[in-house]
Design an enzyme around this catalytic site. Structure first.
Site, PDB file in Angstrom:
ATOM      1  N   ARG A  82      30.324 -16.265 -30.548  1.00 15.25           N
ATOM      2  CA  ARG A  82      29.214 -17.176 -30.209  1.00 15.25           C
ATOM      3  C   ARG A  82      27.851 -16.487 -30.133  1.00 15.25           C
ATOM      4  O   ARG A  82      27.047 -16.757 -29.232  1.00 15.25           O
ATOM      5  CB  ARG A  82      29.501 -17.919 -28.889  1.00 15.25           C
ATOM      6  CG  ARG A  82      30.722 -18.796 -28.931  1.00 15.25           C
ATOM      7  CD  ARG A  82      30.640 -19.930 -29.944  1.00 15.25           C
ATOM      8  NE  ARG A  82      31.941 -20.573 -30.101  1.00 15.25           N
ATOM      9  CZ  ARG A  82      32.794 -20.307 -31.093  1.00 15.25           C
ATOM     10  NH1 ARG A  82      32.491 -19.440 -32.044  1.00 15.25           N
ATOM     11  NH2 ARG A  82      33.953 -20.919 -31.165  1.00 15.25           N
ATOM     12  N   SER A 106      31.403 -26.720 -24.954  1.00 12.04           N
ATOM     13  CA  SER A 106      31.823 -25.670 -24.021  1.00 12.04           C
ATOM     14  C   SER A 106      30.620 -25.078 -23.300  1.00 12.04           C
ATOM     15  O   SER A 106      29.671 -24.611 -23.934  1.00 12.04           O
ATOM     16  CB  SER A 106      32.547 -24.556 -24.772  1.00 12.04           C
ATOM     17  OG  SER A 106      33.759 -25.052 -25.254  1.00 12.04           O
ATOM     18  N   GLU A 166      27.720 -20.256 -22.643  1.00 10.25           N
ATOM     19  CA  GLU A 166      27.657 -20.468 -24.095  1.00 10.25           C
ATOM     20  C   GLU A 166      26.440 -21.348 -24.411  1.00 10.25           C
ATOM     21  O   GLU A 166      25.730 -21.113 -25.369  1.00 10.25           O
ATOM     22  CB  GLU A 166      28.944 -21.138 -24.591  1.00 10.25           C
ATOM     23  CG  GLU A 166      28.903 -21.431 -26.093  1.00 10.25           C
ATOM     24  CD  GLU A 166      30.242 -21.806 -26.698  1.00 10.25           C
ATOM     25  OE1 GLU A 166      31.296 -21.343 -26.200  1.00 10.25           O
ATOM     26  OE2 GLU A 166      30.242 -22.572 -27.669  1.00 10.25           O
TER      27      GLU A 166
END
Ligand SMILES: Cc1cc2nc3c(=O)[nH]c(=O)nc-3n(C[C@H](O)[C@H](O)[C@H](O)COP(=O)(O)OP(=O)(O)OC[C@H]3O[C@@H](n4cnc5c(N)ncnc54)[C@H](O)[C@@H]3O)c2cc1C
Length: 304
Positions: free
Chosen positions: A175, A224, A295
């Site tokens: 990520r 998320s 995230e």
């Protein structure tokens, strides 16, 4: 002449001020952008950058807003979104697609399918744009951007030069990437594999179904919230194990279907989501010793 009238004169309907950012985030939350630009094309993007740089304004680049929480106090300076000319797909070579940075990932997946190019099906499960997907190294179901990106073209905010960067020169991690903050991605090339169209279609619909089954949809969320620690220590597991899955702050709740998805369940404020994030982070640390990392990106002026 004020800054506003200056921008209106120069950029017409590509500029607005005090724009509600809640219309541009999947959370449907956030204050206002002081100056908001929607760049029609690269020529106008350069002009905008020139003007805002000259005035020393802070620059925020916005993709599809599916990973961004804007704070209630809004964003100072210029928020720039890429407009029409940055949303396109074309074939470069038989299995290589070029897409503008504002193109939605699912459009790239559909275009690939229409042209019998496989291995890009996972993009149909990511609700963002090409630019955001590269910055986030987005992915799911054993695939991610690092595995399919050939190169990207970007403009440097600092000197307005265009640069092409090959994938092998980018460091990708889970990520994220090591791409400098100075870059605005304007397009990218992706490589797939020539496949039978029916096979691609089946894989794509299977992934979409799998996603619908495991994750909530039709809610105000940015997906998320925290990154997984590793394959065996997923953020949702730590949240559940720490007994935080029913935590709430105002109308900010945790999805009962997936406890790493934080949700604006009506009239939450951005600060409710942020408070919920901090509360969960603290509890998980207290219970498991793990330090959950965000995230989602949180952007804007902090509470005073
Ligand atoms: C329901 C749901 C499911 C999701 N599922 C997944 C999933 O399975 N896998 C996954 O990885 N993510 C998932 N996400 C998160 C999100 O969709 C991805 O992170 C997505 O790639 C973000 O793209 P965006 O265009 O919306 O980015 P934004 O939220 O607009 O921006 C994200 C970051 O990218 C930067 N950025 C955007 N465009 C550019 C550009 N052109 N140049 C430079 N910087 C830019 C922004 O400044 C910001 O820092 C999900 C989100 C939701 C809401």
């Amino acid at each position: 002449m004020t800054l506003n009238s200056n921008f209106i004169k120069k950029f017409g309907d590509s500029f607005s001020n005090n724009v509600k950012l809640s219309n541009y985030s999947w959370f449907k939350l956030g204050g206002k952008a002081e100056f908001f630009f929607k760049a029609k094309d690269i020529h106008q993007l350069k002009e905008i950058l020139e003007e805002v740089r000259k005035r020393g304004l802070n620059i925020t680049i916005l993709g599809a807003g599916s990973n961004t929480l804007f704070r209630d106090n809004g964003v100072k300076g210029a928020v720039i979104k890429l407009g029409k000319d940055f949303s396109y797909t074309k074939i470069i070579n038989k299995d290589i697609i070029e897409a503008g940075a504002a193109t939605l990932d699912r459009k790239v997946a559909n275009y690939a399918k229409d042209n019998c190019i496989g291995n890009l099906e996972f993009l149909s499960c990511i609700p963002g744009s090409v630019g955001g997907a590269i910055i986030m190294n987005s992915g799911c179901y054993d695939n991610d951007i690092s595995k399919v990106l050939v190169s990207l073209t970007a403009i440097k905010k600092s000197n307005l030069s265009l640069i092409e960067i090959k994938s092998e020169n980018i460091e990708f991690f889970y990520r994220g990437t090591n791409l400098p903050n100075d870059l605005i991605i304007i397009s990218a090339k992706f490589k797939g594999q020539i496949r039978d169209q029916a096979e691609i279609e089946l894989k794509q619909s299977n992934l979409i179904e799998k996603k619908k089954f495991s994750q909530p949809s039709q809610i105000k969320t940015c997906g998320s919230t925290f990154k997984n620690i590793n394959k065996d220590k997923k953020a949702w597991m730590l949240i559940k194990e720490s007994g935080c899955d029913k935590f709430k702050e105002g109308d900010a709740i945790i999805s009962p279907k997936h406890c790493n998805f934080f949700v604006n369940d009506g009239n939450a404020k951005s600060s409710d989501i942020e408070d919920l994030i901090n509360k969960v982070k603290m509890k998980v640390y207290e219970k498991t010793g793990e330090n959950l990392e965000l995230e989602i990106k949180i952007i804007g002026e902090k509470k005073i």
